[in-house]
Design a protein around this motif. Structure first.
Motif, mmCIF file in Angstrom:
data_model
loop_
_atom_site.group_PDB
_atom_site.id
_atom_site.type_symbol
_atom_site.label_atom_id
_atom_site.label_comp_id
_atom_site.label_asym_id
_atom_site.label_seq_id
_atom_site.Cartn_x
_atom_site.Cartn_y
_atom_site.Cartn_z
ATOM 1 N N THR A 1 20.166 10.466 28.481
ATOM 2 C CA THR A 1 19.435 9.265 28.043
ATOM 3 C C THR A 1 17.960 9.443 28.359
ATOM 4 O OG1 THR A 1 19.748 8.148 30.166
ATOM 5 C CG2 THR A 1 21.426 7.768 28.465
ATOM 6 N N PHE A 2 17.125 8.799 27.595
ATOM 7 C CA PHE A 2 15.678 8.753 27.864
ATOM 8 C C PHE A 2 15.159 7.468 27.204
ATOM 9 C CE2 PHE A 2 11.311 9.504 28.194
ATOM 10 C CZ PHE A 2 11.077 10.639 28.961
ATOM 11 N N GLU A 3 14.785 6.470 28.048
ATOM 12 C CA GLU A 3 14.398 5.179 27.491
ATOM 13 C C GLU A 3 13.377 4.480 28.390
ATOM 14 O OE1 GLU A 3 18.171 3.356 27.165
ATOM 15 O OE2 GLU A 3 18.442 3.086 29.328
ATOM 16 N N ARG A 4 12.702 3.535 27.813
ATOM 17 C CA ARG A 4 11.700 2.740 28.539
ATOM 18 C C ARG A 4 12.389 1.735 29.462
ATOM 19 N NH1 ARG A 4 6.391 0.094 25.792
ATOM 20 N NH2 ARG A 4 5.683 -1.197 27.554
ATOM 21 N N ASN A 5 11.852 1.630 30.689
ATOM 22 C CA ASN A 5 12.346 0.650 31.653
ATOM 23 C C ASN A 5 11.355 -0.515 31.698
ATOM 24 O OD1 ASN A 5 13.028 -0.852 33.974
ATOM 25 N ND2 ASN A 5 13.900 0.965 34.977
ATOM 26 N N ILE A 6 11.744 -1.634 31.098
ATOM 27 C CA ILE A 6 10.799 -2.747 30.957
ATOM 28 C C ILE A 6 10.663 -3.573 32.238
ATOM 29 C CG2 ILE A 6 11.169 -2.892 28.466
ATOM 30 C CD1 ILE A 6 13.049 -5.244 28.985
#
Length: 294
Positions: free
Chosen positions: A16-21
């Motif tokens: 996975t590779f995603e923005r952490n808001i």
């Protein structure tokens, strides 16, 4: 057949590779690059120690925590190389999002079992048996090698046609030559397989053929009064249509056109008077048959 060999027993994957808001790490602990721009932070969650991570623009700060690696990287970072002892390096991984200043991103790294060595199916041997029609008729045999979509064939056709007692006269009515003959062909072809459907292929082909005519002849046009053989060379262009019946068997239909390149005097004489023989060396041919794959 060929063997595909894996040097490493394990592979590295970015799961996975995603923005952490919700994370404030990048904004609360800013690190600036040489241009004064605040970095993005990428947190890699790992199960194993010993990972080396190399972003394409470098790392300005790294922190190792239990089960986690934090990297402060310039916002123009687009690719990563990840290494771990005993695993195949992951080179040129494309980051799926554009990194922004003072934003935290979460990624998960895992080491997975590599694919086991297996026999590759991209190299094939085959033999074929068929029958030639339209011009010279007769049985044919083929030996072939396929490497991925590239196919090389050598073949032979044994002509059944035979013309007895052909007489050629000059204007004065004198016998200039008399022949009877039969023919054989040896060919080499290269083709490229195009899959039209799961069980149907079209293979455009080019090649060359050596056409041999053997027999007897008499007359002033034949050197020494008799001949043992005559020959011609032709270029081939055609297409093989193959319908798979099973993993090992396929039906084939191969129309092709011969372009005569060279003929000796005997072949020229017979071609001028025998349309079947002429099309054998300079015209259309058609072969039908069965191919067996190994």
């Amino acid at each position: 057949m060929a063997f595909a060999i894996q040097i490493y027993a394990q592979d590295i994957k970015v799961m996975t590779f995603e923005r952490n808001i919700t994370s404030l790490i990048a904004s609360m602990e800013p690190v600036y690059d040489n241009a004064g721009e605040a970095c993005a932070v990428v947190r890699f969650f790992v199960r194993d120690e010993g990972f080396e991570i190399e972003p394409n623009l470098g790392v300005l700060k790294r922190e190792n925590k239990t089960g986690e690696i934090r990297l402060w990287v310039p916002i123009g970072t687009k690719r990563l190389t990840v290494r771990h002892q005993g695993a195949m390096p992951l080179s040129g991984y494309e980051i799926p999002v554009a990194l922004e200043s003072k934003v935290t991103y979460d990624a998960t790294l895992e080491i997975t079992e590599a694919k086991k060595p297996q026999i590759a199916s991209n190299i094939r041997f085959f033999v074929g048996a068929g029958y030639n029609v339209l011009s010279i008729s007769g049985p044919s045999v083929t030996l072939g090698l396929g490497i991925s979509s590239h196919i090389i064939e050598i073949g032979a056709v044994f002509g059944l046609n035979k013309t007895d007692d052909w007489y050629f006269y000059n204007k004065a009515g004198d016998v200039m030559a008399a022949y009877n003959y039969n023919v054989m062909r040896f060919s080499l072809r290269y083709g490229y397989e195009l899959k039209a459907a799961e069980s149907f292929s079209i293979i455009p082909q080019i090649g060359a053929a050596y056409n041999s005519m053997t027999g007897d002849g008499v007359g002033s046009m034949v050197q020494n009064g008799t001949y043992k053989s005559a020959s011609s060379i032709s270029a081939l262009i055609g297409a093989k249509f193959a319908l798979a019946l099973s993993k090992n068997f396929a039906l084939q239909l191969t129309p092709e056109y011969d372009f005569g390149i060279s003929k000796d005097n005997v072949c020229k004489l017979v071609s001028d008077n025998d349309t079947t023989f002429k099309s054998w060396t300079d015209g259309f041919n058609l072969n039908v048959g069965l191919m067996i794959y190994f």
